[in-house]
Design a protein around this motif. Structure first.
Motif, PDB file in Angstrom:
ATOM      1  N   MET A 524       0.829  -1.214   0.000  1.00  0.00           N
ATOM      2  CA  MET A 524       0.000   0.000   0.000  1.00  0.00           C
ATOM      3  C   MET A 524       0.856   1.254   0.000  1.00  0.00           C
ATOM      4  O   MET A 524       0.534   2.245  -0.650  1.00  0.00           O
ATOM      5  N   LYS A 525       1.971   1.211   0.751  1.00  0.00           N
ATOM      6  CA  LYS A 525       2.877   2.365   0.769  1.00  0.00           C
ATOM      7  C   LYS A 525       3.477   2.610  -0.614  1.00  0.00           C
ATOM      8  O   LYS A 525       3.611   3.765  -1.050  1.00  0.00           O
ATOM      9  N   ARG A 528       0.902   4.125  -2.791  1.00  0.00           N
ATOM     10  CA  ARG A 528       0.728   5.547  -2.453  1.00  0.00           C
ATOM     11  C   ARG A 528       1.827   6.392  -3.106  1.00  0.00           C
ATOM     12  O   ARG A 528       1.552   7.472  -3.648  1.00  0.00           O
ATOM     13  N   ARG A 529       3.064   5.905  -3.096  1.00  0.00           N
ATOM     14  CA  ARG A 529       4.162   6.661  -3.713  1.00  0.00           C
ATOM     15  C   ARG A 529       3.967   6.785  -5.221  1.00  0.00           C
ATOM     16  O   ARG A 529       4.264   7.833  -5.808  1.00  0.00           O
ATOM     17  N   SER A 531       1.016   6.812  -6.785  1.00  0.00           N
ATOM     18  CA  SER A 531      -0.086   7.752  -7.033  1.00  0.00           C
ATOM     19  C   SER A 531       0.345   9.190  -6.757  1.00  0.00           C
ATOM     20  O   SER A 531      -0.042  10.111  -7.499  1.00  0.00           O
ATOM     21  N   GLU A 532       1.168   9.416  -5.727  1.00  0.00           N
ATOM     22  CA  GLU A 532       1.645  10.767  -5.438  1.00  0.00           C
ATOM     23  C   GLU A 532       2.499  11.308  -6.579  1.00  0.00           C
ATOM     24  O   GLU A 532       2.389  12.490  -6.949  1.00  0.00           O
TER      25      GLU A 532
END
Length: 696
Positions: A524-525, A528-529, A531-532
């Motif tokens: 998930m992390k 997230r990176r 998508s950011e």
């Protein structure tokens, strides 16, 4: 026990392979008739009975050596102990070459005849056959009555011959053993086998010292070398140190030397040379550093992340896309959407093109098997590669590795067990093994390949199984050893292992959730990176039409604007990095009107993509070195410490500029909304693919 040289070779062949081998195959390998093979096999039956072994013969299938494993090992040990009073012609010629390469003065034919237990006439005939072999390396044999025979030619050619002989006749496992502790303990032992005689050309005591020096500069390398390239580099350095001490200087074209002195690889080679000078007490000239640099530039990569973003030019990416489109058309299968195939080809082609342009050969021990297993694909890839690379001849060995990438892409699936493949021949062999695994065991998918040298200490908790093509010491952890082509017996062993693991996992279903979900949290992390990074790129994107000015002025204005917007902290630092990139080669994308300026710098705070459409064309240097007209400047920036996920996004954006004609048309002529929509769609697809893979 006495066996002839041919019988010994026949026994060694049968001992080396657990699969059925046809008489035709044996006859071809031994260069004799099938009748001769049948006669030799019949004569060997009494020898085999003495060791409790026999021959299993199946009509239409082949012949296999059967018996207890310890009996096979006893026979193999006896063959090693046999005094080789009789050599095969190939062995004799190899022995003569070794003698000539080691000699510092002419060698008498009488001396060679005595050592090989043959007549001077036989040695003379062997030398006749060796003429063609050495001529292929730009070497020659000087033969005079009363003078003897001498190998004449450049030092670089002699070293290339030694390296090729080692890779052709010495099994890779022997190399790995040679370079590890298991063989260091017997570094002064006599050489019993032909392989060990060849290994005698390399000072084994030097290898450990050289490895330690390489370890010190390893972190500076922009990639991780495949084992085959690593071995070749260590062997090259050992030969270089040995022959420098003997005063055998190497020559390097000064113009070529000047051209590579600006590369990162030359800088690393220079640091390594200083370390080696201290370790061995020798002076290493710039010419030797040049050859070290060529090895680094021609080495096979193992790291994919950031490969496109870091590439000074996108010519390699264009070649990869063109080859993918060619193979797709010929096969009637669209492989252009396979990001892994594209990335793997870029990683493979960059050093491959360098090797081809500089006449640096590469060994491919699996070539015959690749041609047999992927006959149609081999012809298609060969045709595409030779059309694509024009005047540069592409040998079958390189074609073979390219075929493995396409074969893996054709059979790639996204469901099943997660497997780590340990391989010593680079990405190609690992890809082939992954392909065979998925063919034999559809529930297996290979997520990653690693080399033996990368393996120790690697976290393997994210994999269901570790499979290796080379034996690993016990401290490296549990693994299954298989051949790259994967036999039926090996596939059965893997199935059984997975079945046991499946049963064990069912028993562990009651394990605490927090412990089981740790990999999910890491995933998930990472998502997230990803998508950011995509959000930063799309939010900050702009396409501006600007009045005609020099490209450098345009870039200066663009960087200052990005500094005002908080994307970068120092416009001058980023401009300097962009100029350095440009000095390494043109940035115009051939066949388009685009120029791609890209850089990573600590002065960049977050990833950025901006484009500038010129109201009148400008002339710029293309990535192929030719001048071209451009109407669009693309500025792609990333932080120097970009993580793996950010690099993956930036590399994907870079790949769009060498994609298909439709994509390039929009990038070259579309307005801001059209280009933003195109990039958004591609990044959305990239995110979907990443998320789908992450969930599996």
């Amino acid at each position: 026990m006495y066996v002839s040289a041919r019988e010994r070779k026949l026994l060694e062949r049968l001992l080396a392979d657990d699969r059925d081998v046809t008489v035709g195959e044996l006859a071809e390998e031994l260069n004799v008739s099938a009748r001769t093979v049948h006669r030799d096999l019949q004569g060997l039956e009494s020898v085999l009975r003495r060791y409790g072994l026999g021959l299993a013969k199946k009509a239409g299938v082949g012949i296999r050596l059967v018996g207890a494993e310890e009996n096979k090992q006893a026979l193999a040990a006896e063959l090693l102990r046999l005094s080789h009073h009789e050599y095969t012609p190939e062995e004799r010629q190899l022995m003569i070459l070794i003698a000539l390469l080691e000699a510092t003065e002419p060698v008498k034919l009488v001396s060679l005849a005595h050592d090989l237990n043959v007549t001077v006439a036989t040695v003379s005939l062997d030398l006749d056959k060796l003429e063609q072999t050495v001529e292929a390396y730009g070497l020659s044999l000087i033969r005079k009555r009363g003078y003897g025979v001498e190998l004449a030619g450049s030092e670089s050619a002699k070293r290339r011959l030694i390296s090729d002989l080692l890779f052709r006749h010495v099994d890779e496992h022997e190399f790995l053993a040679l370079m590890k502790e298991t063989i260091q303990k017997r570094a002064d032992d006599p050489f019993d086998t032909m392989a060990e005689k060849l290994l005698g050309l390399v000072d084994r005591k030097k290898l450990t010292v050289i490895e330690k020096q390489i370890e010190q500069v390893k972190e500076k390398l922009p990639f991780t070398m495949a084992d085959s390239s690593y071995i070749a580099f260590v062997v090259h350095l050992a030969l270089a140190i040995e022959r420098i001490k003997r005063g055998e200087a190497i020559h390097f074209d000064q113009q070529d030397l000047q051209a590579i002195q600006a590369t990162k690889e030359y800088e690393i080679a220079g640091v390594l040379a200083e370390s080696l000078e201290r370790a061995f007490g020798v002076d290493i000239p710039k010419e030797e550093i040049g050859y070290m640099t060529m090895h680094l530039m021609g080495a096979k990569w193992r790291s994919r992340q950031g490969a496109v973003m870091e590439e000074p030019s996108l010519v390699v990416g264009m070649k990869a896309q063109q080859l993918i489109r060619f193979v797709s058309r010929e096969l009637g299968v669209d492989l252009s959407v396979d990001c892994t195939l594209y990335e793997d080809l870029v990683v493979h082609l960059k050093p491959a093109l360098y090797r081809l342009e500089h006449g640096m050969g590469i060994a491919n021990p699996l070539l015959d098997q690749i041609k047999q297993d992927y006959a149609e694909l081999f012809v298609i890839v060969a045709d595409g590669a030779r059309q694509l690379f024009g005047d540069i001849p592409v040998p079958d060995e390189e074609i073979g590795y390219l075929v493995l990438h396409f074969a893996a892409a054709l059979m790639r699936e996204k469901k099943g067990w997660k497997v780590l493949v340990i391989c010593s021949s680079g990405l190609g062999t690992a890809k082939m093994l992954a392909t065979r695994l998925k063919k034999e065991i559809p529930d297996i998918v290979s997520l990653e390949q690693a080399s033996v040298f990368e393996w120790k200490g690697k976290d393997v908790s994210g994999y269901d199984l570790v499979i290796s093509t080379v034996p690993l010491p016990e401290e490296y952890g549990p693994h299954i050893v298989v051949s790259p082509m994967l036999t039926e017996e090996e596939a059965r062993k893997i199935r059984e292992c997975l079945e046991r693991k499946s049963a064990a996992e069912k028993r562990m279903e009651k394990e605490p959730m927090a412990r089981r979900n740790r990999p999910a949290l890491d995933t998930m992390k990472a998502v997230r990176r990803i998508s950011e990074t995509i959000i930063h790129i799309l939010d900050g994107f702009s396409l501006e039409v600007v009045k005609v000015r020099s490209v450098h002025e345009l870039l200066a204005d663009a960087c200052r604007r990005l500094e005002r917007n908080g994307v970068i902290v120092d416009a001058d630092v980023v401009l300097e990095e962009l100029r350095r990139r440009e000095s390494l080669g043109g940035l115009g994308v051939p066949g388009t009107r685009l120029a791609l300026y890209h850089a990573r710098s600590f002065a960049v705070l977050r990833p950025s993509l901006t484009m500038y459409r010129l109201d009148a064309p400008q002339t710029a240097a293309g990535m192929d070195g030719k001048p071209m007209d451009i109407n669009t400047v693309v500025l792609l920036l990333g932080p120097a410490d970009a993580d793996e996920e950010m690099l993956a996004v930036l590399s994907h954006i870079s790949s769009l500029f060498v994609k298909d004609e439709q994509t390039l048309a929009i990038l070259t002529h579309g307005d801001e909304e059209q280009v933003h929509l195109l990039i958004s769609a591609h990044l959305e697809q990239f995110f979907d693919d990443y998320w789908t893979l992450a969930k599996e």
